[in-house]
Design a protein around this motif. Structure first.
Motif, PDB file in Angstrom:
ATOM      1  N   ASP A   1      40.313  19.225  -6.747  1.00 57.10           N
ATOM      2  CA  ASP A   1      40.663  17.736  -6.102  1.00 57.10           C
ATOM      3  C   ASP A   1      42.232  17.586  -5.861  1.00 57.10           C
ATOM      4  O   ASP A   1      42.715  16.639  -6.290  1.00 57.10           O
ATOM      5  N   MET A   2      42.570  18.732  -5.365  1.00 61.13           N
ATOM      6  CA  MET A   2      44.057  18.727  -4.858  1.00 61.13           C
ATOM      7  C   MET A   2      44.137  17.751  -3.576  1.00 61.13           C
ATOM      8  O   MET A   2      43.082  17.330  -2.857  1.00 61.13           O
ATOM      9  N   PRO A   3      45.438  16.817  -3.148  1.00 61.69           N
ATOM     10  CA  PRO A   3      45.379  16.080  -2.251  1.00 61.69           C
ATOM     11  C   PRO A   3      45.502  16.656  -0.737  1.00 61.69           C
ATOM     12  O   PRO A   3      45.605  15.962   0.206  1.00 61.69           O
ATOM     13  N   PHE A   4      45.664  18.149  -0.702  1.00 58.58           N
ATOM     14  CA  PHE A   4      45.618  18.674   0.643  1.00 58.58           C
ATOM     15  C   PHE A   4      44.703  19.856   0.682  1.00 58.58           C
ATOM     16  O   PHE A   4      43.946  20.256  -0.450  1.00 58.58           O
ATOM     17  N   ASN A   5      44.554  20.456   1.607  1.00 60.96           N
ATOM     18  CA  ASN A   5      43.741  21.743   2.009  1.00 60.96           C
ATOM     19  C   ASN A   5      44.316  22.654   2.810  1.00 60.96           C
ATOM     20  O   ASN A   5      44.957  22.110   4.155  1.00 60.96           O
ATOM     21  N   GLN A   6      44.221  23.972   2.524  1.00 62.39           N
ATOM     22  CA  GLN A   6      44.917  25.084   3.200  1.00 62.39           C
ATOM     23  C   GLN A   6      46.372  25.044   3.221  1.00 62.39           C
ATOM     24  O   GLN A   6      47.206  24.282   2.576  1.00 62.39           O
ATOM     25  N   GLN A   7      47.060  26.352   3.263  1.00 59.34           N
ATOM     26  CA  GLN A   7      48.309  26.427   3.482  1.00 59.34           C
ATOM     27  C   GLN A   7      48.960  27.812   4.366  1.00 59.34           C
ATOM     28  O   GLN A   7      47.816  28.465   5.044  1.00 59.34           O
ATOM     29  N   MET A   8      49.918  27.668   4.770  1.00 59.78           N
ATOM     30  CA  MET A   8      50.390  28.762   5.707  1.00 59.78           C
ATOM     31  C   MET A   8      50.997  29.999   4.791  1.00 59.78           C
ATOM     32  O   MET A   8      51.060  29.849   3.580  1.00 59.78           O
ATOM     33  N   SER A   9      51.047  31.085   5.498  1.00 56.13           N
ATOM     34  CA  SER A   9      51.321  32.556   5.061  1.00 56.13           C
ATOM     35  C   SER A   9      52.977  32.336   4.780  1.00 56.13           C
ATOM     36  O   SER A   9      53.571  31.334   5.367  1.00 56.13           O
ATOM     37  N   PHE A  10      53.566  33.262   4.020  1.00 58.53           N
ATOM     38  CA  PHE A  10      55.055  33.295   4.014  1.00 58.53           C
ATOM     39  C   PHE A  10      55.645  33.729   5.123  1.00 58.53           C
ATOM     40  O   PHE A  10      55.013  34.856   5.845  1.00 58.53           O
ATOM     41  N   PRO A  11      56.769  33.453   5.737  1.00 56.69           N
ATOM     42  CA  PRO A  11      57.107  33.968   6.887  1.00 56.69           C
ATOM     43  C   PRO A  11      57.674  35.402   6.919  1.00 56.69           C
ATOM     44  O   PRO A  11      58.108  35.856   5.844  1.00 56.69           O
ATOM     45  N   THR A  12      57.156  36.251   8.011  1.00 61.62           N
ATOM     46  CA  THR A  12      57.603  37.520   7.875  1.00 61.62           C
ATOM     47  C   THR A  12      58.149  37.819   9.269  1.00 61.62           C
ATOM     48  O   THR A  12      57.802  37.514  10.311  1.00 61.62           O
ATOM     49  N   THR A  13      59.084  38.908   9.050  1.00 58.64           N
ATOM     50  CA  THR A  13      59.889  39.318  10.272  1.00 58.64           C
ATOM     51  C   THR A  13      58.684  40.340  10.981  1.00 58.64           C
ATOM     52  O   THR A  13      58.114  41.060  10.240  1.00 58.64           O
TER      53      THR A  13
ATOM     54  N   VAL B   1      44.044  12.240   7.887  1.00 56.48           N
ATOM     55  CA  VAL B   1      43.121  11.207   7.057  1.00 56.48           C
ATOM     56  C   VAL B   1      42.116  11.699   6.103  1.00 56.48           C
ATOM     57  O   VAL B   1      41.203  11.286   5.410  1.00 56.48           O
ATOM     58  N   ALA B   2      42.012  13.187   6.210  1.00 59.95           N
ATOM     59  CA  ALA B   2      41.079  13.765   5.414  1.00 59.95           C
ATOM     60  C   ALA B   2      41.406  15.143   4.967  1.00 59.95           C
ATOM     61  O   ALA B   2      42.231  15.812   5.498  1.00 59.95           O
ATOM     62  N   THR B   3      40.703  15.881   3.960  1.00 57.39           N
ATOM     63  CA  THR B   3      41.047  17.103   3.409  1.00 57.39           C
ATOM     64  C   THR B   3      40.231  18.148   4.206  1.00 57.39           C
ATOM     65  O   THR B   3      40.022  19.193   3.756  1.00 57.39           O
ATOM     66  N   VAL B   4      39.357  17.841   5.222  1.00 60.99           N
ATOM     67  CA  VAL B   4      38.699  18.644   5.903  1.00 60.99           C
ATOM     68  C   VAL B   4      39.369  18.535   7.367  1.00 60.99           C
ATOM     69  O   VAL B   4      39.820  17.660   7.789  1.00 60.99           O
ATOM     70  N   TRP B   5      38.491  19.703   8.163  1.00 64.32           N
ATOM     71  CA  TRP B   5      38.925  19.690   9.547  1.00 64.32           C
ATOM     72  C   TRP B   5      38.518  18.405  10.268  1.00 64.32           C
ATOM     73  O   TRP B   5      37.479  18.040  10.118  1.00 64.32           O
TER      74      TRP B   5
END
Length: 652
Positions: free
Chosen positions: A487-499, A250-254
């Motif tokens: 003002d993006m509707p999201f916050n934070q992202q994942m890294s790209f997958p690595t072996t 429900v929010a862009t914060v933790w």
């Protein structure tokens, strides 16, 4: 600050309204009228409101106070916030008498859920006739204010007094209030339901959002909407990779920690699904792992579809470890034993958390790895189970470096499937290499670093991989990105997958990480330059603009070589046998006279892979949106062995 017929509350605490008799007929109008702003707390003082004690100060707070989690959800620039001096401060803030002119009072409120102690009260002739607290009782809460309302039809025409109260000195011993209004309509949730929090089930998917915002990562996973952090429950089943993740629906914060969910067939293109595990009984859902119950240990399998078992931390002080399961390929989950503990709190720390579970074939046992203590030395416990329900402690692992989100994986050495070692790492990606017999992890006690960047945290590896690879994904934590500012509707992202694999080096065994080969499915146009002098390579590179980039560079080097790489305005410098990017130094000694660098550039991130993955550095980056320039320079005659630039297509 405006003071009108109704009080506007912003925050969570106790507000008291004193209501005195008056007359008015509010229901003659058939259509809803504009709200009456009772109090907006936007001035440089509380006006006619009177403060006592030390919790409220002399004026409204400009948002978050010192030592407080980020406060959000209030209107304008300020609000009532009783966290001045921390949770031990107390006091009241009381309005003058105000006439009730509308059938509803709506307000914003946050903070502690301590009845009568952190609240907003409505008083009539000194008697509390309505009350509301904040939603938070445990450490899993959020400082986001919620919109709530009272039904005050029976009080129309009377005088009331609002009072914000802070009498609690323990955890969540404060209240936040803002935007008190008189209204003809309900707004938000009934005040009596505040402690239940938002109805997270109404936030099942965000398919209306899309991935086309200017700063949306194009080949890194981000939630369509709102906050994400730790990857959870990463597992492969029946052709799908599952990525669960810590999520605020429900929010862009933790806050409001829930397990979000996405699936992919290639670890690159993801489809976000409805939330998997929701908060219950006043607690929230912290990190954990998922595994495939191949042998139907729980006995709940339906047909040929194997059961997914998710072990997670139930965050309600004291934390404990609980379990859920899915018999429909992860589309829905049921709490095991109503969410009660499968591993109770062990008494080391009220926040013991993040269980890693997996099946250990040699010992024919289920294994759980659990962080329980940070104070030096930190402690990790190992448990065994035959049935996934009863767990027995079998060993302890004490090290200064261990802290939360532990992962234990078996990796090949130098690509030899007959030679393997185990790797144990924590959220900060410090790690040790050793032997694991199903009960005890033994090492040479040498501690290594798995990522040099400031934005890599809480990585987890996939369970039940379909091939011989071990693949991990980390949360790219931090605020050095444009998401909130733009003002993006999201916050934070994942890294790209690595072996992940182990390789022998002159300094012993070391972890190597490398982007998964599936990234090649996103390749568009490619520029390749071989056996060239730097000036020639730089000229060709300059004429090849790109937004999404997978660049590889091999060049001849010695201890005095210096080189500068430009990527969309970002500068990566090689000098003194290391790459320098921002404040990060990534070691890069020449190997047989050659240094190699691979860089992935997305709309808000830069990831460096040095010498085939011997060192990795993960970064957010505030890139210039229209800057597509790539460049290379040096005052020395650097020989380029090979330079390859792949323009990437969007994964969406």
């Amino acid at each position: 600050m405006k003071i009108s017929s109704f009080v506007r509350l912003h925050g969570l605490s106790c507000v008291t309204l004193v209501v005195l008799l008056a007359s008015s007929n509010l229901f003659a109008q058939e259509s809803a009228r504009q709200d009456i702003v009772i109090a907006d707390f936007e001035g440089d003082s509380y006006g006619d409101w009177k403060a006592t004690g030390d919790a409220f100060g002399e004026q409204p707070a400009a948002g978050t106070l010192e030592g407080q989690m980020d406060v959000s959800g209030f209107e304008g620039k300020s609000l009532v916030n009783s966290f001045r001096g921390g949770d031990r401060s107390t006091g009241t803030l009381t309005s003058p008498p105000i006439a009730v002119e509308r059938p509803y009072v709506t307000f914003l409120i946050g903070g502690g859920a301590h009845e009568g102690e952190t609240c907003l009260n409505l008083l009539v002739n000194g008697e509390v006739v309505r009350t509301a607290t904040g939603p938070n009782k445990t450490s899993g809460g959020s400082e986001r204010l919620l919109r709530a309302y009272w039904d005050v039809k029976s009080l129309v025409g009377k005088q009331v007094v609002f009072q914000v109260v802070d009498r609690h000195q323990g955890g969540w011993g404060h209240v936040n209030v803002d935007d008190i209004r008189g209204s003809d309509q309900e707004a938000g949730i009934p005040a009596a339901d505040i402690t239940k929090g938002p109805d997270l089930r109404t936030f099942a998917t965000y398919e209306e959002v899309g991935y086309d915002q200017p700063y949306r990562p194009q080949f890194h996973f981000s939630s369509l909407r709102n906050w994400l952090n730790d990857p959870n429950g990463m597992v492969y089943l029946d052709g799908e990779y599952h990525l669960f993740f810590q999520h605020n629906p429900v929010a862009t914060v933790w806050g409001n920690m829930t397990w979000g969910h996405a699936v992919s067939r290639d670890m690159v293109r993801w489809k976000q699904l409805p939330h998997a595990i929701l908060p219950y009984e006043g607690g929230t859902i912290f990190s954990g792992t998922a595994a495939v119950d191949v042998n139907n240990t729980l006995g709940v399998q339906k047909g040929d579809v194997k059961t997914l078992v998710a072990a997670f931390t139930f965050a309600k002080s004291p934390f404990y470890q609980a379990m859920a399961y899915s018999t429909d390929q992860g589309r829905t989950f049921e709490l095991w034993n109503e969410g009660k503990a499968i591993v109770a709190n062990q008494g080391y720390d009220s926040g013991e958390r993040d269980p890693k579970i997996f099946w250990h074939e040699p010992s024919k046992k289920w294994v759980m790895v659990l962080w329980v203590k940070q104070a030096k030395p930190g402690r990790v416990l190992f448990f065994n189970s035959d049935d996934l329900q009863k767990w027995t402690e079998v060993s302890q692992f004490d090290r200064d470096w261990v802290f939360e989100c532990m992962d234990l994986v078996e990796l090949t050495v130098d690509g030899d499937p007959n030679q393997k070692k185990w790797l144990l790492y924590d959220a900060s990606f410090e790690y040790e290499i050793g032997e694991f017999d199903g009960k005890t992890f033994t090492t040479d006690r040498k501690v290594h670093r798995g990522d040099y960047g400031p934005n890599y945290y809480a990585a987890q590896s996939f369970n039940n991989m379909p091939d011989d690879r071990c693949v991990s994904i980390g949360w790219m934590r931090g605020d050095n990105h444009p998401f909130l500012k733009e003002d993006m509707p999201f916050n934070q992202q994942m890294s790209f997958p690595t072996t992940m694999e182990l390789k022998s080096t002159a300094d012993g065994l070391k972890l190597y990480r490398w982007p998964v080969k599936e990234i090649e499915d996103l390749y568009g146009d490619t520029l390749t330059i071989e056996a060239a002098d730097l000036k020639s390579a730089a000229n060709k590179l300059q004429s090849y603009p790109a937004e999404l980039v997978d660049l590889s560079l091999d060049f001849e080097a010695n201890d005095s070589t210096e080189l500068l790489l430009y990527l969309r305005g970002e500068k990566i410098t090689y000098r003194e046998a290391a790459f320098h990017y921002g404040n990060t130094v990534v070691p890069a000694k020449p190997v047989d006279g050659i240094v190699s660098l691979r860089v992935l550039v997305d709309r808000a991130s830069v990831e460096l892979f040095v010498n085939q993955g011997a060192a990795v550095s993960t970064h957010y980056a505030i890139l210039e949106p229209l800057n597509r320039s790539l460049g290379l320079s040096s005052e020395q005659n650097v020989k380029i062995r090979k330079l390859t630039v792949n323009r990437l297509k969007s994964a969406w």
